[in-house]
Design an enzyme around this catalytic site. Sequence first.
Site, PDB file in Angstrom:
ATOM      1  N   THR A 105       0.696  -1.444  -0.420  1.00  0.00           N
ATOM      2  CA  THR A 105      -0.091  -0.110  -0.058  1.00  0.00           C
ATOM      3  C   THR A 105       0.900   1.355  -0.442  1.00  0.00           C
ATOM      4  O   THR A 105       0.190   2.106  -0.151  1.00  0.00           O
ATOM      5  CB  THR A 105      -0.739  -0.147   1.461  1.00  0.00           C
ATOM      6  OG1 THR A 105       0.154   0.254   2.295  1.00  0.00           O
ATOM      7  CG2 THR A 105      -2.175  -0.830   1.020  1.00  0.00           C
ATOM      8  N   CYS A 106       1.966   1.395   0.093  1.00  0.00           N
ATOM      9  CA  CYS A 106       3.179   1.956  -0.149  1.00  0.00           C
ATOM     10  C   CYS A 106       3.769   2.494  -1.290  1.00  0.00           C
ATOM     11  O   CYS A 106       3.948   1.780  -1.790  1.00  0.00           O
ATOM     12  CB  CYS A 106       4.015   1.879   1.383  1.00  0.00           C
ATOM     13  SG  CYS A 106       4.372   1.871   3.385  1.00  0.00           S
ATOM     14  N   LEU A 107       3.351   3.950  -1.376  1.00  0.00           N
ATOM     15  CA  LEU A 107       4.738   4.052  -3.032  1.00  0.00           C
ATOM     16  C   LEU A 107       5.873   4.813  -2.853  1.00  0.00           C
ATOM     17  O   LEU A 107       6.357   4.943  -2.041  1.00  0.00           O
ATOM     18  CB  LEU A 107       3.424   5.164  -3.386  1.00  0.00           C
ATOM     19  CG  LEU A 107       2.164   5.926  -3.209  1.00  0.00           C
ATOM     20  CD1 LEU A 107       2.039   7.284  -3.130  1.00  0.00           C
ATOM     21  CD2 LEU A 107       1.398   5.133  -3.944  1.00  0.00           C
TER      22      LEU A 107
END
Length: 107
Positions: A105-107
């Site tokens: 979920t992290c960019l």
Amino acid sequence: MVDGTRLETTDDGFLRDSSLWNQSVAEALASIEALELCDAHWEILFFIRDYYQKFKHLPNARMFAAAIRKQLGEDKGSSRYLQKLFPQGPLKYACKIAGLPKPPTCL
């Protein structure tokens, strides 16, 4: 290089082989991020490593904070507390320094 071992990382700085992680590795990864680890950091790092070992996946940011609240208490699971420890992003940088993969979920 940490303790004579060459550590390979992804382009984002995450360890490619999490089995090489130890406290010296964590301190080296933290220093790259200009972060000096204290007991509060270690508590979160060991928490997220334990979570990953138990559930074989990484939580999203909301689940991360909720799991910390449940196990470590309301104060430590607050976004303000976690942001203070890991100003660049609590979940992403806790995982990075704990030697875990980048959360999906992290960019």
